[in-house]
Design a protein around this motif. Structure first.
Motif, short mmCIF file in Angstrom:
data_model
loop_
_atom_site.label_atom_id
_atom_site.label_comp_id
_atom_site.label_asym_id
_atom_site.label_seq_id
_atom_site.Cartn_x
_atom_site.Cartn_y
_atom_site.Cartn_z
N LEU A 30 -5.47 -6.52 -0.57
CA LEU A 30 -4.52 -7.47 0.02
C LEU A 30 -4.33 -7.19 1.51
CD1 LEU A 30 -2.70 -9.82 -0.77
CD2 LEU A 30 -0.93 -8.19 -1.32
N ALA A 31 -4.38 -5.92 1.91
CA ALA A 31 -4.21 -5.56 3.31
C ALA A 31 -5.41 -5.93 4.16
CB ALA A 31 -3.92 -4.06 3.44
N GLY A 55 -3.53 -0.07 -8.60
CA GLY A 55 -2.50 -0.59 -7.70
C GLY A 55 -2.86 -0.38 -6.25
N LEU A 56 -3.37 0.81 -5.93
CA LEU A 56 -3.78 1.07 -4.54
C LEU A 56 -4.94 0.18 -4.13
CD1 LEU A 56 -3.51 4.95 -4.39
CD2 LEU A 56 -2.26 3.32 -2.99
N LEU A 57 -5.90 -0.04 -5.03
CA LEU A 57 -7.02 -0.92 -4.71
C LEU A 57 -6.53 -2.35 -4.49
CD1 LEU A 57 -10.07 -1.36 -4.41
CD2 LEU A 57 -10.14 -1.82 -6.87
N GLY A 102 -6.83 -8.91 -4.61
CA GLY A 102 -5.81 -7.86 -4.53
C GLY A 102 -4.53 -8.26 -5.24
N LEU A 103 -4.10 -9.51 -5.05
CA LEU A 103 -2.90 -9.98 -5.75
C LEU A 103 -3.11 -9.98 -7.26
CD1 LEU A 103 -1.45 -12.96 -3.68
CD2 LEU A 103 -0.32 -10.82 -4.27
N LEU A 104 -4.29 -10.40 -7.69
CA LEU A 104 -4.58 -10.41 -9.13
C LEU A 104 -4.54 -9.01 -9.73
CD1 LEU A 104 -7.43 -13.07 -9.38
CD2 LEU A 104 -5.05 -13.30 -10.10
N LEU A 105 -5.00 -8.01 -8.97
CA LEU A 105 -4.97 -6.64 -9.46
C LEU A 105 -3.56 -6.08 -9.53
CD1 LEU A 105 -8.07 -4.96 -7.78
CD2 LEU A 105 -7.75 -5.53 -10.19
N LEU A 106 -2.62 -6.72 -8.88
CA LEU A 106 -1.23 -6.25 -8.91
C LEU A 106 -0.43 -6.91 -10.03
CD1 LEU A 106 -0.52 -6.08 -5.09
CD2 LEU A 106 -0.94 -4.18 -6.65
N VAL A 107 -0.98 -7.94 -10.68
CA VAL A 107 -0.31 -8.59 -11.81
C VAL A 107 -0.44 -7.65 -13.01
CG1 VAL A 107 -0.38 -10.59 -13.33
CG2 VAL A 107 -0.79 -10.88 -10.88
N PRO A 108 0.69 -7.29 -13.66
CA PRO A 108 0.65 -6.26 -14.70
C PRO A 108 -0.40 -6.43 -15.81
CG PRO A 108 2.91 -6.69 -14.10
CD PRO A 108 2.06 -7.69 -13.36
N PRO A 109 -0.58 -7.61 -16.44
CA PRO A 109 -1.60 -7.67 -17.50
C PRO A 109 -3.02 -7.44 -16.96
CG PRO A 109 -0.13 -9.55 -17.67
CD PRO A 109 0.21 -8.84 -16.40
N LEU A 110 -3.32 -7.99 -15.80
CA LEU A 110 -4.64 -7.79 -15.21
C LEU A 110 -4.81 -6.36 -14.70
CD1 LEU A 110 -5.01 -11.16 -13.31
CD2 LEU A 110 -6.00 -10.51 -15.50
N ARG A 111 -3.72 -5.77 -14.29
CA ARG A 111 -3.75 -4.38 -13.84
C ARG A 111 -4.09 -3.45 -15.01
NH1 ARG A 111 0.73 -2.05 -9.82
NH2 ARG A 111 0.01 0.07 -9.66
N ARG A 112 -3.47 -3.70 -16.19
CA ARG A 112 -3.79 -2.90 -17.37
C ARG A 112 -5.23 -3.10 -17.79
NH1 ARG A 112 1.48 -4.30 -18.65
NH2 ARG A 112 0.82 -6.15 -19.81
N LEU A 145 0.84 -1.20 0.00
CA LEU A 145 0.00 0.00 0.00
C LEU A 145 0.87 1.25 0.00
CD1 LEU A 145 -3.00 0.73 0.04
CD2 LEU A 145 -2.88 0.80 2.50
N ARG A 146 1.88 1.25 0.81
CA ARG A 146 2.81 2.38 0.85
C ARG A 146 3.55 2.51 -0.47
NH1 ARG A 146 6.38 5.66 3.97
NH2 ARG A 146 8.49 5.50 3.16
#
Length: 181
Positions: free
Chosen positions: A88-89, A81-83, A99-109, A50-51
């Motif tokens: 995840l938090a 990324g923040l979401l 949360g982990l899935l949203l941090l994976v670059p293709p899924l994030r895009r 998050l930070r």
């Protein structure tokens, strides 16, 4: 926007029941202590991320603003990324996985594109252009349409009437930008 607010309390209740059910199932599979450590570890990782994601989003926004570019892409990437880090938090296995899935670059895009489309639908095209820059569109024209007939004039003009001419080429793509200024 207010229409959807009535679904928030039932959705939160369903999410809590889903989290509890998954925790019990994981606890039975790997043991209660291991499940608690898994939730605690995921939450700790989420707080660290998050930070990091917050700082990354702020730097991207500032860099875009200083370069004179529209900040929308950096803002949407930072929000996703923040979401992801926030989910995840949160204590819970389902929210941690999302949360982990949203941090994976293709899924994030992919999620960032969804945020962009939702934003463009909710704000004026001028604001969307300021946020994301000119939008690229592809327009396909339909079958040729005859030119409109001129309105009859009170005095007839000598000579043959012009034949209708098609005004478009069928199926030809026209690319361009939408600029609202």
């Amino acid at each position: 926007m207010r229409r959807g607010l009535k679904y928030v309390p039932p959705a939160l209740l369903l999410l809590a029941l889903l989290e509890l059910t998954v925790f019990v199932l994981v606890g039975r599979a790997v043991g209660f202590g291991a499940a608690v450590l898994l939730v605690f570890g995921a939450s700790l990782l989420g707080l660290v991320l998050l930070r990091r994601e917050g700082m990354r989003a702020w730097r991207g926004f500032r860099a875009a603003a200083q370069a004179g570019r529209p900040p929308g892409p950096e803002v949407t990437d930072g929000l996703v990324g923040l979401l992801g880090a926030l989910l995840l938090a949160m204590p819970g296995l389902v929210s941690g996985v999302v949360g982990l899935l949203l941090l994976v670059p293709p899924l994030r895009r992919l999620a960032g594109g969804g945020v962009r489309r939702a934003t463009e639908r909710r704000v004026s095209s001028m604001v969307a252009g300021d946020l994301f820059g000119p939008r690229r569109v592809r327009v396909y024209r339909g079958a040729p349409q005859p030119a409109p007939e001129p309105a009859p004039s009170p005095s007839p003009s000598p000579g043959p009437a012009p034949s209708p001419q098609p005004v478009t080429d069928p199926g030809k793509a026209i690319e361009g930008e939408i600029v609202d200024r």
